[in-house]
Design an enzyme around this catalytic site. Structure first.
Site, PDB file in Angstrom:
ATOM      1  CG  ASP A  22      -1.874   1.134   1.269  1.00 54.29           C
ATOM      2  OD1 ASP A  22      -2.561   1.347   0.261  1.00 54.29           O
ATOM      3  OD2 ASP A  22      -1.922   1.841   2.293  1.00 54.29           O
ATOM      4  CG  ASP A  24      -1.731   7.992   0.709  1.00 52.71           C
ATOM      5  OD1 ASP A  24      -0.743   8.733   0.715  1.00 52.71           O
ATOM      6  OD2 ASP A  24      -2.652   8.082  -0.116  1.00 52.71           O
TER       7      ASP A  24
END
Length: 344
Positions: A22, A24
Site C-alpha cells: 500500500d 499512503d
C-alpha cells in the site's frame, strides 16, 4: 489460512517473491516520507523480493505515483503501480462493451484508466452513460456528484474505485472516496460495486501481472489492506505507520486480522515469532505474555522496552484476545490498552 498470527522464522523478504505494498500510510504519508520505508523496500528488492504498489487512490496516474516514490528514494516504474482506477476500469469491462459511454467522477488517473480500457468518457448525465465510475480527486465537488446521481437515477451502473471513508494526509485524516460515494448513495438509494480494497481483485491482478509464486500484502489499514489479504487468501503484514493501531489489531474481527505485525517496513527484514499457548490460559511470544480472564485482557511478562519486545506484547495480546473471542467469549474493550504507541 489460519485465523491467528502466523510465524515467519525467516525474514518475509526472503520467504515471499512479491510484496503488494500500500502507499499512503506505508510507503509515504501524504507527500512526506515515512521513516525506514525507503531502506526497507529497496533492501527487500536487494534480497530478491519484487514490489507492486497497490493503492485505493484513483486520482493519479501510475506514472505520477512512480515519480513520487522515486523522488522519495524508492525507484519505481509505472508498471510497478496498480491503482484502484485500473481495477475499476477492469470491472467495467466485465459488463460493458468497448466504446460504451462512462461518466467519470474523479481525477486524471481514473479518466485515463477508463479511456485505456476502451470506453468513451463523458461528463454529463445527459450523455446517457451506461455507467458511472467514481473515484477520489481533490477537485470533486457538488456538481460532479450531482451528475453522478442523475445518471444513476436513470439506470447507469455505479462503480466506485474504492470505499475508504478517510484519506491520510500530512495534516491528518480527510474525507476519502467512500465519504463522497456515500453522498451519491444517500441521494440515489443505490449501493455501488467497488473495485478497490477490501476486494482482493487488485491483488490478484498484480500477482497475475508479476507472475509471482507467493505474495505478501503489506498495509496500514485493517478494513482495506488486511481485509483484502484475508478475503484473497494472502498473508498480510500490518505496519503501524498509518491508520490502524496495535490496539485495533487486538480488537480486529476475523476478516480483518493481520497475519504478521511490524512497526514499519523494517519488518520485511525481521523474523516474526508466532505466539504459542501456555498454562493457565496464557499466550506467550518470547518473553511477552497475555491472557483473557472473565472477558478482561491481562498482560503478563513483557520483556524490555525495545521495539521487538513491544511487538511481542502486541502479538501475545492478539493471540489471547482472538482465541477468547473465537471461543465465544466477550472481550471487554475497556481492558485493551493502547499498545506499542511509540514504535511508528
Amino acid at each position: 489460512m489460519k485465523a491467528g498470527l502466523v510465524g515467519a522464522p525467516v525474514a518475509p523478504a526472503e520467504a515471499y517473491d512479491l510484496a503488494l505494498v500500500d502507499l499512503d500510510g506505508v510507503a509515504y504519508r501524504g507527500h512526506e516520507p515515512i521513516a525506514h520505508a525507503a531502506d526497507g523496500l529497496t533492501g527487500a528488492r536487494d534480497r530478491g523480493m519484487r514490489l507492486v504498489f497497490v493503492t485505493n487512490n484513483a486520482s493519479r496516474e501510475p506514472e505520477s505515483v512512480a515519480d513520487q516514490l522515486t523522488g522519495l528514494g524508492i525507484p519505481t516504474t509505472a508498471a510497478e503501480v496498480m491503482t484502484a482506477a485500473q481495477a475499476a476500469a477492469q470491472l467495467l469491462r466485465t459488463r460493458l462493451e468497448r466504446g460504451a459511454r462512462v461518466l467519470v467522477v474523479g481525477g486524471a488517473g481514473l479518466r485515463t484508466a477508463v479511456r485505456q480500457a476502451g470506453f468513451t468518457v463523458v461528463d454529463s448525465a445527459d450523455d446517457e452513460p451506461e455507467a458511472v465510475a467514481q473515484g477520489f480527486a481533490p477537485e470533486v465537488g457538488w456538481a460532479q456528484l450531482a451528475e453522478a446521481a442523475y445518471a444513476i437515477e436513470r439506470g447507469a451502473w455505479h462503480v466506485a474505485s474504492n470505499l475508504d471513508l478517510s484519506l491520510p494526509t500530512a495534516r491528518g485524516f480527510a474525507p476519502g472516496n467512500g465519504s463522497l460515494v456515500g453522498a451519491v448513495r444517500a441521494a440515489t438509494g443505490v449501493t455501488p460495486d467497488s473495485a478497490g480494497k477490501p476486494s482482493p481483485a487488485m491483488y490478484r491482478m498484480a500477482v497475475d501481472r508479476a507472475g509471482a509464486r507467493e505474495a505478501l500484502v503489506v498495509g496500514d489499514r485493517l478494513d482495506t489492506d488486511l481485509a483484502g489479504a484475508r478475503s484473497g487468501g494472502f498473508v498480510g503484514l500490518h505496519v503501524l505507520t498509518g491508520v490502524s493501531s496495535a490496539r485495533d489489531d487486538v480488537l480486529a474481527h476475523p476478516g480483518e486480522r493481520p497475519h504478521l505485525i511490524g512497526a514499519d517496513l523494517r519488518a520485511l527484514h525481521e523474523p516474526h515469532p508466532e505466539p504459542v499457548p501456555a498454562a493457565d490460559g496464557w499466550w506467550t511470544c518470547r518473553e511477552a505474555s497475555a491472557r483473557v480472564v472473565g472477558g478482561a485482557l491481562e498482560l503478563g511478562r513483557g520483556g524490555d522496552d525495545s521495539t521487538a519486545s513491544q511487538l511481542d506484547v502486541v502479538r501475545a495480546a492478539c493471540a489471547a484476545a482472538w482465541a477468547a473471542v473465537d471461543a465465544g467469549e466477550t472481550l471487554d474493550e475497556a481492558t485493551v490498552p493502547e499498545l506499542a504507541t511509540d514504535l511508528a
